[in-house]
Write a protein that holds these residues in place. Sequence first.
Motif, short mmCIF file in Angstrom:
data_model
loop_
_atom_site.label_atom_id
_atom_site.label_comp_id
_atom_site.label_asym_id
_atom_site.label_seq_id
_atom_site.Cartn_x
_atom_site.Cartn_y
_atom_site.Cartn_z
N ASP A 34 1.84 8.15 -6.00
CA ASP A 34 0.79 8.92 -6.37
C ASP A 34 1.07 10.43 -6.52
O ASP A 34 1.52 11.00 -5.73
CB ASP A 34 -0.26 8.65 -5.41
CG ASP A 34 -1.86 9.36 -5.80
OD1 ASP A 34 -1.96 9.33 -7.21
OD2 ASP A 34 -2.59 9.92 -5.12
N ALA A 40 3.97 13.34 -2.66
CA ALA A 40 2.99 12.54 -2.14
C ALA A 40 2.53 13.11 -0.93
O ALA A 40 1.24 13.13 -0.55
CB ALA A 40 3.35 11.24 -1.83
N THR A 50 0.94 4.21 -2.59
CA THR A 50 0.78 5.76 -2.07
C THR A 50 1.79 6.56 -2.47
O THR A 50 1.50 7.88 -2.61
CB THR A 50 0.62 5.73 -0.46
OG1 THR A 50 -0.58 4.84 -0.37
CG2 THR A 50 0.07 6.97 0.09
N VAL A 51 3.04 6.33 -2.22
CA VAL A 51 4.08 7.38 -2.23
C VAL A 51 4.38 7.73 -3.50
O VAL A 51 4.82 8.98 -3.99
CB VAL A 51 5.49 7.10 -1.58
CG1 VAL A 51 5.30 6.70 -0.08
CG2 VAL A 51 5.97 5.68 -2.43
N ALA A 54 9.19 7.55 1.56
CA ALA A 54 8.53 8.78 1.51
C ALA A 54 9.46 9.91 1.18
O ALA A 54 9.06 10.88 0.52
CB ALA A 54 7.51 9.01 2.45
N ALA A 101 1.01 -1.22 -0.07
CA ALA A 101 0.05 -0.05 0.22
C ALA A 101 0.81 1.34 0.05
O ALA A 101 0.62 2.22 -0.68
CB ALA A 101 -0.74 0.14 1.33
N ALA A 102 2.02 1.23 0.64
CA ALA A 102 2.83 2.31 0.72
C ALA A 102 3.49 2.64 -0.54
O ALA A 102 3.63 3.68 -1.02
CB ALA A 102 3.76 2.20 1.80
#
Length: 545
Positions: A472, A544, A469-470, A538, A465-466
């Motif tokens: 995006d 992000a 997400t990062v 991140a 998931a990370a």
Amino acid sequence: MSFTPPSSLPDHVPVLVAGGGPVGLTTAALLASYGIDVLVIEADEGYCTGSRAICMARRSLEILDWVGAGRPVLDKGLGWTAGRSYFRDREVLRFEMPHDPTQRFDPMVNIQQYYVEAYAHEAAQRQDERVQVAWGCKVGAIRQDAAGVDVTLATPQGERRVRADWLVACDGGRSTVREQLGLAFTGMQYEGRYVIVDIEQDSRRPTERLAWFDPPSNPGSTILMHRQPDNVWRIDYQIGEDEDADEAVKPENVLPRVQSHLDMIGETAPWKPLWISIYNAKCLTLERYRHGRVLFAGDAGHLVPIFGVRGLNSGLDDAGNLAWKLAWVMRGAAPDSLLDTFSEERVHATRQNIAYGAKSTEFMAPPSHGFALMREAALRLALDDEAVRPLINPRQSSPISYDGSALNGADALPEAGAACAPGMPAPELQLGRDGRTSHLSQAFGRGFVLLAVDCPMATQAMLAAACATVADGTQVPAPRLVAAQGPGGDDPRAWRIAPGNEGRYGRAGPAVFLVRPDGYVLGRWPAAQADEAVAALAGFHPQAA
């Protein structure tokens, strides 16, 4: 292949690469794989002549493979793992480089440099027309400011000026870019000289590194031999201090020495010379490889001895280190200070290469009578004493560790061992799943990689998931999760680590490793601290937030 210079050049390019040799073309292909347009300027009208740099290390093959040039090199080249050294006519050393069947590539592959240039060029051409190569064009005056670099070019159609956001100098040991910036190498140059000869001869000898010290065929000389594709042999032999360099490379002086050596080793097949050159070892480097918006890679930034094959291999490592960092800066995912770490890490690498190369050079071409006496003593002792033989090991090129790099992150898992610590090249893993075989190194060369070793499925889900997400909203490649497990794992979705590979990332229990796009470990944590790995990831995807 025909090399037609372009009838027109752009007024502006994101990146201009000076030099269309293997380092320049590979740099261009890597940058294009990140969606960056590149103009390559090459003074010659085609690929190089002569074998030149012929020994490609495993790390170089991995870098070339990031843009699809690894397989052609592997298919054409001749892999090898071992070598022999002789004192006069007796063998004194046989060495084996570390390798095992689970590796993707041999430790070394012999192939002429012009093939590497061709495969790197073809790889660049496959990058959505993002790379333009201007053959027969020369770099002239260079002026830079805070926003870019103005470069004057001499082209077949006349003088042109091109504005580049960044200039990467890959224009070799006589770099025009280095000269234009008023920069000078520091270091030393050795006096020992070697004539280099390519010959064509049909031989059944295996591919290995061969060296003779004071052979009966050429008393007082040192001779190296390497087999290459197309029935080509590379022969390097040392000439005396009193020999004139211009005379030494004349065919009438070269061919008898080659014939004498071939007679000594029992090679009787007909042969013909293809290329003759001369070389002497240099240990030289710039103090920095970044100067404003100009970056140096390969021989333009450093010259290291050929012994141990660190020249082209270190240049390709420059390309692998630089490309992702420049892409991150140009895409706004990192400040341009990230490029300072390119300079710091690769200067550190050059100094290590020079240290090893100097030791090899002092053995291969002793710089004084004292060194020559010590070498002869070591060779004489090695005839009968195995304990002495490691002294004459040629110390082949190997990946450099970036000890103390500013990019090295947390080491929350020191018990996993030094081989997979931050700053180290990530150890290879052979992986299997659903009847398929893969290698960890195939995940490198694009974005960051999160390697989850023996992690619970919940941890893997959080890391996956990370990764999504990062990435995006950023303009750089998304990170990738590689979940791997040892023999005791029961997760059907994870890759199985092949037997013999299990301990390469330690045996400290479930762990997470963050690997940079160039295949170097950035940080490592126990699975219970996987959120810290995500935080470090991140940091390289700030959009992000």
